[in-house]
Design a protein around this motif. Structure first.
Motif, PDB file in Angstrom:
ATOM      1  N   PRO A  59     -31.772-128.162  10.153  1.00 31.78           N
ATOM      2  CA  PRO A  59     -32.900-128.422  11.051  1.00 31.78           C
ATOM      3  C   PRO A  59     -32.482-128.689  12.490  1.00 31.78           C
ATOM      4  CG  PRO A  59     -33.186-129.590   8.980  1.00 31.78           C
ATOM      5  CD  PRO A  59     -31.795-129.024   8.964  1.00 31.78           C
ATOM      6  N   GLU A  60     -31.299-129.273  12.678  1.00 30.14           N
ATOM      7  CA  GLU A  60     -30.853-129.576  14.038  1.00 30.14           C
ATOM      8  C   GLU A  60     -30.652-128.321  14.874  1.00 30.14           C
ATOM      9  OE1 GLU A  60     -29.531-130.704  11.307  1.00 30.14           O
ATOM     10  OE2 GLU A  60     -30.118-132.826  11.307  1.00 30.14           O
ATOM     11  N   LEU A  61     -30.464-127.176  14.219  1.00 35.66           N
ATOM     12  CA  LEU A  61     -30.241-125.924  14.940  1.00 35.66           C
ATOM     13  C   LEU A  61     -31.531-125.142  15.183  1.00 35.66           C
ATOM     14  CD1 LEU A  61     -26.994-124.655  13.154  1.00 35.66           C
ATOM     15  CD2 LEU A  61     -27.195-125.991  15.268  1.00 35.66           C
ATOM     16  N   CYS A  62     -32.652-125.651  14.680  1.00 35.64           N
ATOM     17  CA  CYS A  62     -33.921-124.942  14.860  1.00 35.64           C
ATOM     18  C   CYS A  62     -34.341-124.963  16.326  1.00 35.64           C
ATOM     19  CB  CYS A  62     -35.017-125.587  14.010  1.00 35.64           C
ATOM     20  SG  CYS A  62     -34.777-125.363  12.230  1.00 35.64           S
ATOM     21  N   PRO A  63     -34.884-123.860  16.834  1.00 39.66           N
ATOM     22  CA  PRO A  63     -35.346-123.837  18.221  1.00 39.66           C
ATOM     23  C   PRO A  63     -36.575-124.723  18.401  1.00 39.66           C
ATOM     24  CG  PRO A  63     -36.011-121.835  17.091  1.00 39.66           C
ATOM     25  CD  PRO A  63     -35.112-122.576  16.148  1.00 39.66           C
ATOM     26  N   VAL A  64     -36.762-125.206  19.613  1.00 41.85           N
ATOM     27  CA  VAL A  64     -37.932-126.021  19.934  1.00 41.85           C
ATOM     28  C   VAL A  64     -39.144-125.100  20.055  1.00 41.85           C
ATOM     29  CG1 VAL A  64     -38.966-127.595  21.602  1.00 41.85           C
ATOM     30  CG2 VAL A  64     -36.508-127.717  21.114  1.00 41.85           C
ATOM     31  N   THR A  65     -40.201-125.416  19.330  1.00 37.56           N
ATOM     32  CA  THR A  65     -41.408-124.592  19.327  1.00 37.56           C
ATOM     33  C   THR A  65     -42.492-125.279  20.145  1.00 37.56           C
ATOM     34  OG1 THR A  65     -40.841-123.813  17.108  1.00 37.56           O
ATOM     35  CG2 THR A  65     -43.081-123.415  17.871  1.00 37.56           C
ATOM     36  N   GLN A  66     -43.038-124.560  21.138  1.00 42.51           N
ATOM     37  CA  GLN A  66     -44.059-125.128  22.011  1.00 42.51           C
ATOM     38  C   GLN A  66     -45.211-124.142  22.173  1.00 42.51           C
ATOM     39  OE1 GLN A  66     -41.859-125.915  25.616  1.00 42.51           O
ATOM     40  NE2 GLN A  66     -41.206-127.940  24.926  1.00 42.51           N
ATOM     41  N   GLY A  67     -46.341-124.667  22.636  1.00 42.37           N
ATOM     42  CA  GLY A  67     -47.481-123.812  22.955  1.00 42.37           C
ATOM     43  C   GLY A  67     -48.187-123.227  21.757  1.00 42.37           C
ATOM     44  N   CYS A  68     -48.169-123.926  20.620  1.00 39.37           N
ATOM     45  CA  CYS A  68     -48.779-123.394  19.397  1.00 39.37           C
ATOM     46  C   CYS A  68     -50.219-123.886  19.285  1.00 39.37           C
ATOM     47  CB  CYS A  68     -47.970-123.806  18.173  1.00 39.37           C
ATOM     48  SG  CYS A  68     -46.267-123.194  18.197  1.00 39.37           S
ATOM     49  N   ARG A  69     -51.168-123.053  19.664  1.00 35.23           N
ATOM     50  CA  ARG A  69     -52.573-123.453  19.667  1.00 35.23           C
ATOM     51  C   ARG A  69     -53.162-123.551  18.265  1.00 35.23           C
ATOM     52  NH1 ARG A  69     -55.568-119.329  23.165  1.00 35.23           N
ATOM     53  NH2 ARG A  69     -53.930-117.927  22.432  1.00 35.23           N
ATOM     54  N   ALA A  70     -52.506-122.925  17.286  1.00 36.55           N
ATOM     55  CA  ALA A  70     -53.000-122.999  15.905  1.00 36.55           C
ATOM     56  C   ALA A  70     -52.112-123.875  15.035  1.00 36.55           C
ATOM     57  CB  ALA A  70     -53.101-121.595  15.315  1.00 36.55           C
ATOM     58  N   GLY A  71     -51.242-124.660  15.640  1.00 39.75           N
ATOM     59  CA  GLY A  71     -50.377-125.531  14.868  1.00 39.75           C
ATOM     60  C   GLY A  71     -49.088-124.846  14.444  1.00 39.75           C
ATOM     61  N   LEU A  72     -48.303-125.548  13.630  1.00 37.98           N
ATOM     62  CA  LEU A  72     -46.982-125.085  13.219  1.00 37.98           C
ATOM     63  C   LEU A  72     -46.959-124.681  11.750  1.00 37.98           C
ATOM     64  CD1 LEU A  72     -44.840-127.876  14.941  1.00 37.98           C
ATOM     65  CD2 LEU A  72     -45.250-125.562  15.784  1.00 37.98           C
ATOM     66  N   VAL A  73     -46.147-123.678  11.442  1.00 37.41           N
ATOM     67  CA  VAL A  73     -45.919-123.251  10.057  1.00 37.41           C
ATOM     68  C   VAL A  73     -44.417-123.026   9.881  1.00 37.41           C
ATOM     69  CG1 VAL A  73     -48.189-122.177   9.831  1.00 37.41           C
ATOM     70  CG2 VAL A  73     -46.257-120.814  10.646  1.00 37.41           C
ATOM     71  N   ARG A  74     -43.971-123.005   8.629  1.00 38.04           N
ATOM     72  CA  ARG A  74     -42.559-122.759   8.352  1.00 38.04           C
ATOM     73  C   ARG A  74     -42.224-121.286   8.561  1.00 38.04           C
ATOM     74  NH1 ARG A  74     -39.245-127.289   8.023  1.00 38.04           N
ATOM     75  NH2 ARG A  74     -40.373-128.965   6.936  1.00 38.04           N
ATOM     76  N   ASP A  75     -40.988-121.019   8.976  1.00 44.44           N
ATOM     77  CA  ASP A  75     -40.560-119.640   9.180  1.00 44.44           C
ATOM     78  C   ASP A  75     -40.283-118.964   7.844  1.00 44.44           C
ATOM     79  OD1 ASP A  75     -38.143-120.613   8.302  1.00 44.44           O
ATOM     80  OD2 ASP A  75     -37.130-120.468  10.232  1.00 44.44           O
ATOM     81  N   ILE A  76     -39.782-117.738   7.893  1.00 45.00           N
ATOM     82  CA  ILE A  76     -39.578-116.938   6.690  1.00 45.00           C
ATOM     83  C   ILE A  76     -38.599-117.592   5.724  1.00 45.00           C
ATOM     84  CG2 ILE A  76     -37.730-115.578   7.746  1.00 45.00           C
ATOM     85  CD1 ILE A  76     -38.747-113.170   6.197  1.00 45.00           C
ATOM     86  N   CYS A  77     -37.673-118.386   6.236  1.00 43.21           N
ATOM     87  CA  CYS A  77     -36.686-119.046   5.383  1.00 43.21           C
ATOM     88  C   CYS A  77     -37.135-120.433   4.932  1.00 43.21           C
ATOM     89  CB  CYS A  77     -35.353-119.145   6.115  1.00 43.21           C
ATOM     90  SG  CYS A  77     -34.572-117.542   6.426  1.00 43.21           S
ATOM     91  N   GLY A  78     -38.300-120.881   5.402  1.00 45.85           N
ATOM     92  CA  GLY A  78     -38.785-122.193   5.019  1.00 45.85           C
ATOM     93  C   GLY A  78     -38.007-123.325   5.647  1.00 45.85           C
TER      94      GLY A  78
END
Length: 300
Positions: A59-78
């Motif tokens: 998780p520490e290597l995950c990119p910072v996600t911003q500007g998500c108007r519909a919220g956050l979801v997990r990527d293809i690898c979960g």
């Protein structure tokens, strides 16, 4: 003699090898190719968006996600979070997240009514649909057609709140009638699209006259119906077999208990010779073609 014995030994060795190896037929080749195709198909589906096999989640290597108007979801690898898809965007059924992505909060991925999975297993393109379709009235005075539209607005206005039901408002003309130019004998139509709650009525008039169209004119008709969205009304004014006398300024007037509003459009009906001259003089605006810009003198 030595050459003959060598040749016989070679032939015996060849026969022995052929008998010791399994018989490889074209059916075997087809099966192997099919298995290989299925493997790479599955791999491509897995890596369609990431282009790499999922590795150990850090998780520490995950990119910072911003500007998500519909919220956050997990990527293809979960592992990492990414932006969820907005309402109306394409999505992957069953939250697989392999091609189009996963819908955001308060939404589900659905096929259009009547769409089904094809016999060959191919799936039609699905879209994100908000779970709640009840309209909401924002403290900004705007009506949000569902919870998801409100959530998108909250992203830009964090202090925004809502109450149930649409906001009561004077009519708003979302699509006003537009100016038209046509030749005599043609048919023309004006559209006026209105949003209002309470629902509004729409009237058409010409050149400031108090007579509500169509009146008793048989070549003019008016049709209105609800839509295309909730609390909207679409009204058309159609004129058939136009003459020069039909030229003028037409007004769409809409009103409800809270007020009224109007929009106008100009109709010009020209005889064939004047229409030809008009088209020639305005060809650039009518088609978007600019001779000096679009003509290529070196084109063969």
């Amino acid at each position: 003699m030595w050459c003959t014995m060598t040749w016989m030994a070679f032939m015996l060795l060849s026969v022995g090898l052929c008998q010791s190896l399994p018989q490889y037929t074209y059916d075997d080749l087809d099966d192997d190719l099919a298995m290989t195709f299925d493997y790479y198909k599955a791999t491509d589906e897995l890596d369609y968006r990431n282009e790499s096999v999922c590795e150990e989640c850090v998780p520490e290597l995950c990119p910072v996600t911003q500007g998500c108007r519909a919220g956050l979801v997990r990527d293809i690898c979960g592992c990492c979070f990414e932006c969820g898809n907005l309402e109306g965007q394409s999505c992957d059924l069953e939250d697989r997240n392999v091609r189009y992505g996963v819908c955001g909060e308060n939404m589900e991925c659905k096929l259009e009514p009547g769409q089904v999975v094809d016999a060959d297993g191919s799936v039609p393109e699905a879209q994100c649909v908000c779970v709640s379709q009840e309209p909401l009235c924002g403290t900004d005075g705007k009506t949000y057609m569902n919870l998801c539209k409100f959530k998108e607005a909250v992203f830009s206005s964090p202090g925004l709140n809502v109450s149930e039901g649409p906001c009561k408002t004077v009519p708003v003309i979302k699509v006003p009638p537009r100016d038209l130019v046509n030749v005599t004998g043609s048919s023309v139509a004006f559209l006026c699209e209105v949003f209002a709650f309470p629902m509004a009525l729409v009237e058409w008039r010409k050149d400031g006259n108090e007579v509500i169209l169509p009146g008793d004119d048989p070549h003019i008709s008016v049709q209105s119906r609800g839509g295309p969205q909730k609390y909207e009304l679409s009204s058309w004014l159609q004129i058939e077999e136009t003459t020069r006398e039909d030229s003028g300024t037409y007004k769409c007037i809409t009103r409800n208990d809270l007020g009224d509003i109007s929009a106008t459009a100009v109709l010009r009906i020209l005889p064939p010779d004047e229409m030809a001259a008009y088209v020639e003089a305005n060809i650039r605006d009518l088609t978007g073609y600019d001779q000096m810009r679009d003509y290529d003198g070196d084109y063969y």
